[in-house]
Structure formats: structure tokens, C-alpha cells
Write a protein that holds these residues in place. Structure first.
Motif, PDB file in Angstrom:
ATOM      1  N   ALA A  70       0.794  -1.166  -0.025  1.00 50.81           N
ATOM      2  CA  ALA A  70      -0.129  -0.088   0.153  1.00 50.81           C
ATOM      3  C   ALA A  70       0.781   1.274  -0.056  1.00 50.81           C
ATOM      4  CB  ALA A  70      -0.857  -0.099   1.142  1.00 50.81           C
ATOM      5  N   ARG A  71       1.840   1.234   0.829  1.00 51.34           N
ATOM      6  CA  ARG A  71       2.996   2.567   0.879  1.00 51.34           C
ATOM      7  C   ARG A  71       3.430   2.515  -0.368  1.00 51.34           C
ATOM      8  NH1 ARG A  71       0.224   2.042   5.163  1.00 51.34           N
ATOM      9  NH2 ARG A  71      -1.223   2.994   3.704  1.00 51.34           N
ATOM     10  N   ALA A  72       3.870   1.703  -0.982  1.00 58.05           N
ATOM     11  CA  ALA A  72       4.604   1.770  -2.162  1.00 58.05           C
ATOM     12  C   ALA A  72       3.547   2.511  -3.433  1.00 58.05           C
ATOM     13  CB  ALA A  72       5.117   0.376  -2.832  1.00 58.05           C
ATOM     14  N   ILE A  73       2.398   2.009  -3.288  1.00 57.38           N
ATOM     15  CA  ILE A  73       1.444   2.406  -4.334  1.00 57.38           C
ATOM     16  C   ILE A  73       1.372   3.926  -4.024  1.00 57.38           C
ATOM     17  CG2 ILE A  73      -0.990   2.249  -5.321  1.00 57.38           C
ATOM     18  CD1 ILE A  73       0.821   0.118  -6.614  1.00 57.38           C
ATOM     19  N   GLU A  74       1.031   3.983  -2.798  1.00 55.73           N
ATOM     20  CA  GLU A  74       0.687   5.478  -2.433  1.00 55.73           C
ATOM     21  C   GLU A  74       1.781   6.484  -2.955  1.00 55.73           C
ATOM     22  OE1 GLU A  74      -2.294   4.566   1.331  1.00 55.73           O
ATOM     23  OE2 GLU A  74       0.072   5.282   1.587  1.00 55.73           O
ATOM     24  N   LYS A  75       3.063   5.996  -2.621  1.00 54.80           N
ATOM     25  CA  LYS A  75       4.205   6.755  -3.013  1.00 54.80           C
ATOM     26  C   LYS A  75       4.415   7.219  -4.428  1.00 54.80           C
ATOM     27  CE  LYS A  75       9.226   7.051  -2.127  1.00 54.80           C
ATOM     28  NZ  LYS A  75      10.353   6.351  -1.599  1.00 54.80           N
ATOM     29  N   VAL A  76       3.952   6.080  -5.370  1.00 58.47           N
ATOM     30  CA  VAL A  76       3.751   6.609  -7.039  1.00 58.47           C
ATOM     31  C   VAL A  76       3.099   7.228  -7.090  1.00 58.47           C
ATOM     32  CG1 VAL A  76       3.450   5.253  -8.780  1.00 58.47           C
ATOM     33  CG2 VAL A  76       4.993   4.245  -7.391  1.00 58.47           C
ATOM     34  N   PHE A  77       1.763   7.227  -6.751  1.00 57.53           N
ATOM     35  CA  PHE A  77       0.735   8.225  -7.150  1.00 57.53           C
ATOM     36  C   PHE A  77       0.667   9.462  -6.566  1.00 57.53           C
ATOM     37  CE2 PHE A  77      -1.132   4.258  -8.608  1.00 57.53           C
ATOM     38  CZ  PHE A  77      -1.850   4.641  -9.847  1.00 57.53           C
ATOM     39  N   SER A  78       1.054   9.545  -5.465  1.00 55.59           N
ATOM     40  CA  SER A  78       1.314  10.773  -4.470  1.00 55.59           C
ATOM     41  C   SER A  78       2.408  11.852  -5.292  1.00 55.59           C
ATOM     42  CB  SER A  78       1.782  10.916  -3.278  1.00 55.59           C
ATOM     43  OG  SER A  78       3.009  10.049  -3.106  1.00 55.59           O
ATOM     44  N   LYS A  79       3.389  11.195  -6.240  1.00 49.64           N
ATOM     45  CA  LYS A  79       4.170  12.043  -6.921  1.00 49.64           C
ATOM     46  C   LYS A  79       3.647  12.663  -8.287  1.00 49.64           C
ATOM     47  CE  LYS A  79       8.219   9.324  -5.753  1.00 49.64           C
ATOM     48  NZ  LYS A  79       9.341   8.372  -6.325  1.00 49.64           N
ATOM     49  N   ARG A  80       2.357  12.135  -8.451  1.00 42.39           N
ATOM     50  CA  ARG A  80       1.422  12.768  -9.589  1.00 42.39           C
ATOM     51  C   ARG A  80       0.955  13.996  -9.482  1.00 42.39           C
ATOM     52  NH1 ARG A  80       2.714   9.858 -14.522  1.00 42.39           N
ATOM     53  NH2 ARG A  80       0.885  10.945 -15.290  1.00 42.39           N
ATOM     54  N   ASP A  81       1.060  15.196 -10.210  1.00 40.22           N
ATOM     55  CA  ASP A  81       0.201  16.136  -9.937  1.00 40.22           C
ATOM     56  C   ASP A  81      -1.484  16.113 -10.228  1.00 40.22           C
ATOM     57  OD1 ASP A  81       2.562  17.590  -9.816  1.00 40.22           O
ATOM     58  OD2 ASP A  81       2.849  18.359 -11.807  1.00 40.22           O
ATOM     59  N   GLU A  82      -1.817  14.970 -10.945  1.00 38.11           N
ATOM     60  CA  GLU A  82      -3.086  14.876 -11.138  1.00 38.11           C
ATOM     61  C   GLU A  82      -3.784  14.260 -10.009  1.00 38.11           C
ATOM     62  OE1 GLU A  82      -0.626  13.476 -12.990  1.00 38.11           O
ATOM     63  OE2 GLU A  82      -0.759  13.831 -14.892  1.00 38.11           O
ATOM     64  N   VAL A  83      -3.254  13.732  -8.962  1.00 44.82           N
ATOM     65  CA  VAL A  83      -3.813  12.921  -8.001  1.00 44.82           C
ATOM     66  C   VAL A  83      -3.811  13.773  -6.827  1.00 44.82           C
ATOM     67  CG1 VAL A  83      -3.405  11.192  -6.532  1.00 44.82           C
ATOM     68  CG2 VAL A  83      -2.796  10.885  -8.735  1.00 44.82           C
ATOM     69  N   ALA A  84      -5.099  13.910  -6.404  1.00 52.37           N
ATOM     70  CA  ALA A  84      -5.563  14.849  -4.791  1.00 52.37           C
ATOM     71  C   ALA A  84      -5.493  13.964  -3.834  1.00 52.37           C
ATOM     72  CB  ALA A  84      -6.992  15.274  -5.001  1.00 52.37           C
ATOM     73  N   SER A  85      -5.801  12.383  -4.087  1.00 55.13           N
ATOM     74  CA  SER A  85      -5.507  11.564  -2.761  1.00 55.13           C
ATOM     75  C   SER A  85      -5.456  10.280  -3.328  1.00 55.13           C
ATOM     76  CB  SER A  85      -6.575  11.912  -1.754  1.00 55.13           C
ATOM     77  OG  SER A  85      -7.879  11.588  -2.162  1.00 55.13           O
TER      78      SER A  85
END
Length: 127
Positions: A69-84
Motif C-alpha cells: 500500500a505504501r509503495a502504491i501511495e508513494k508512486v501516485f502521490s508524486k503525480r500532479d493529477e492526484v488529489a488523494s
């Protein structure tokens, strides 16, 4: 002779440890071997107040523990398009809330997940 035996023991342990621990693949269900995690019991959060058109639900095989879960969250949190983002380990979903007016196409979402070592089974844009 002692040194040789110790070296052989270390090589054997490191060679069989991944197989013994059952982590050679991420295709097993975490409930079958007791990998309970902190986020599995939490309700889906981070989608409150978001428009349904901004929420993407990705069904993923191989999410088994909190590290996944933490790995996926880290990947997506780097994207400007992602709010949460919320990773639901019990049901194998990744819930992504996009910033208003922003999107990530399905091919890119699939690539982000597969590059992290997991398999996407479906992507739905809805609440």
C-alpha cells in the motif's frame, strides 16, 4: 572447515528464504497467512467531497501488505493529477481521487501499477 559450513548455511538460507516466506510473487491473498495491516480495516477515505467523475477505482492483484500500500501511495502521490489515494488491501482496490479537471488515462494507470510489481484487473471511473 567451520568457515565453509557457515558460508554454505548462509547461501542456503538466502537462496530458500523468499520461497519459504511465500513472497516470490504477489499473487496470494494476505488473509491466508495473517498479513493484517493497518489500512485494511479503515473505511475508504480520501474520497469524501470528491465528484464521482474524479474518482478512479483500480482493481489490483497482488496487494498483500502495508508495504504494498505504501509503495502504491508513494508512486501516485508524486503525480500532479492526484488529489488523494486510498489502498484497500482487503478488497484489492486502489481508489484514486484526481484533482478537478485532471485525469490519468487507463494505460498510464496500468503502467504505474505494473511498474510497481502488481497486476491491474479492472479500472472503473465512478464512486
Amino acid at each position: 572447515m567451520k568457515t565453509l559450513i557457515i558460508k554454505f548455511a548462509f547461501i542456503t538460507i538466502f537462496a530458500i528464504a523468499p520461497v519459504w516466506a511465500g513472497h516470490t510473487e504477489h499473487s496470494h491473498d494476505h488473509a491466508e497467512h495473517g498479513h493484517n495491516n493497518v489500512s485494511a480495516e479503515k473505511p475508504v477515505t480520501g474520497t469524501e467531497g470528491a465528484s464521482c467523475k474524479d474518482i478512479t477505482n483500480i482493481k489490483v492483484n497482488g496487494l498483500v501488505c502495508d508495504f504494498c500500500a505504501r509503495a502504491i501511495e508513494k508512486v501516485f502521490s508524486k503525480r500532479d493529477e492526484v488529489a488523494s489515494i486510498n489502498v484497500d488491501l482487503d478488497n484489492g482496490f486502489v481508489h484514486v481521487v484526481m484533482r478537478s479537471g485532471k485525469t490519468i488515462d487507463d494505460d498510464t494507470l496500468t503502467q504505474l501499477i505494473t511498474d510497481s510489481g502488481y497486476n491491474v484487473t479492472s479500472i472503473e471511473n465512478q464512486c
